[in-house]
Design a protein around this motif. Structure first.
Motif, mmCIF file in Angstrom:
data_model
loop_
_atom_site.group_PDB
_atom_site.id
_atom_site.type_symbol
_atom_site.label_atom_id
_atom_site.label_comp_id
_atom_site.label_asym_id
_atom_site.label_seq_id
_atom_site.Cartn_x
_atom_site.Cartn_y
_atom_site.Cartn_z
ATOM 1 N N ARG A 1 -83.897 85.412 3.406
ATOM 2 C CA ARG A 1 -83.631 85.777 4.804
ATOM 3 C C ARG A 1 -83.251 87.253 4.950
ATOM 4 O O ARG A 1 -83.228 87.771 6.065
ATOM 5 N N TYR A 2 -82.914 87.894 3.840
ATOM 6 C CA TYR A 2 -82.380 89.252 3.883
ATOM 7 C C TYR A 2 -83.304 90.203 3.122
ATOM 8 O O TYR A 2 -83.253 90.287 1.898
ATOM 9 N N PRO A 3 -84.147 90.946 3.846
ATOM 10 C CA PRO A 3 -85.143 91.805 3.190
ATOM 11 C C PRO A 3 -84.580 92.739 2.121
ATOM 12 O O PRO A 3 -85.212 92.948 1.089
ATOM 13 N N MET A 4 -83.388 93.268 2.323
ATOM 14 C CA MET A 4 -82.817 94.174 1.327
ATOM 15 C C MET A 4 -82.440 93.430 0.042
ATOM 16 O O MET A 4 -82.392 94.021 -1.025
ATOM 17 N N ARG A 5 -82.177 92.150 0.132
ATOM 18 C CA ARG A 5 -81.792 91.355 -1.041
ATOM 19 C C ARG A 5 -82.999 90.789 -1.779
ATOM 20 O O ARG A 5 -82.902 90.422 -2.941
ATOM 21 N N ILE A 6 -84.125 90.711 -1.101
ATOM 22 C CA ILE A 6 -85.336 90.209 -1.743
ATOM 23 C C ILE A 6 -85.697 91.080 -2.935
ATOM 24 O O ILE A 6 -86.067 90.589 -4.000
ATOM 25 N N LYS A 7 -85.550 92.393 -2.778
ATOM 26 C CA LYS A 7 -85.841 93.312 -3.888
ATOM 27 C C LYS A 7 -84.947 93.023 -5.090
ATOM 28 O O LYS A 7 -85.385 93.124 -6.225
#
Length: 194
Positions: free
Chosen positions: A155-161
């Motif tokens: 849900r959190y694009p910055m955490r996907i990385k």
């Protein structure tokens, strides 16, 4: 989404606990060393399994500072079987999400054939692309094992990385090992270790 009568909040808490546990006691984390430095300045990677080709990849996430070096040893196929990831270890530092993802990745990938490992990696990427929706209903959840706990992370694009960092390192390392296998003379592969 309610699973086994649990609320979304209960599931989120369970996911967070699994991620924190995996980050506290990461599987596959080791001090990566180089076996020797050649006269031309190149290095020879240590290998724990004969009949394997070692490779490693260093990955860095400049957004948050997570970094990892992923080391693989891929069987050379001299036994007539498809290449298999015989050893998967890593060293690095970062947030609990990146460390937990690496730990879960080791559990899911080590000892699988390269094709099986790449399928699991693709499924994990699909989960991360779901933006919290998860996998399609017809998907076999057991294929991702504990990695399904990262559905909330998606849900959190910055955490996907963070979650994908180690997986990218694994894929790059496997690609290097396969390239080395393709470039190795057949006679060397047949007599290796004998």
């Amino acid at each position: 989404m309610a699973l086994y009568g649990m609320t979304d909040e209960d599931l989120e808490q369970m996911y967070q606990e699994v991620i924190l546990d995996a980050a506290r006691d990461p599987h596959g984390k080791t001090d990566l060393g180089v076996s020797e430095t050649e006269s031309d300045g190149s290095t020879t990677l240590a290998v724990a399994h004969e009949y394997c080709v070692p490779a490693q990849s260093h990955q860095f996430n400049p957004t948050c500072g997570d970094e990892v070096t992923v080391h693989v040893e891929v069987s050379d196929g001299t036994d007539g079987n498809p290449p298999r990831i015989q050893r998967l270890v890593w060293d690095g530092q970062g947030c609990s999400i990146s460390q937990a993802s690496l730990s879960v990745m080791v559990d899911l990938i080590e000892h699988k054939t390269v094709d099986e490992a790449m399928k699991v990696a693709q499924d994990f990427h699909t989960l991360m692309d779901s933006r919290g929706k998860g996998m399609p209903e017809d998907f076999d959840d057991e294929a991702l094992g504990d990695a399904v706990v990262f559905q909330g992370v998606s849900r959190y694009p910055m955490r996907i990385k963070c979650a994908l960092l180690g997986w990218e390192g694994m894929k790059a390392s496997v690609a290097q090992a396969l390239s080395a296998l393709e470039n190795k003379p057949a006679a060397v592969l047949q007599t290796k270790g004998r």
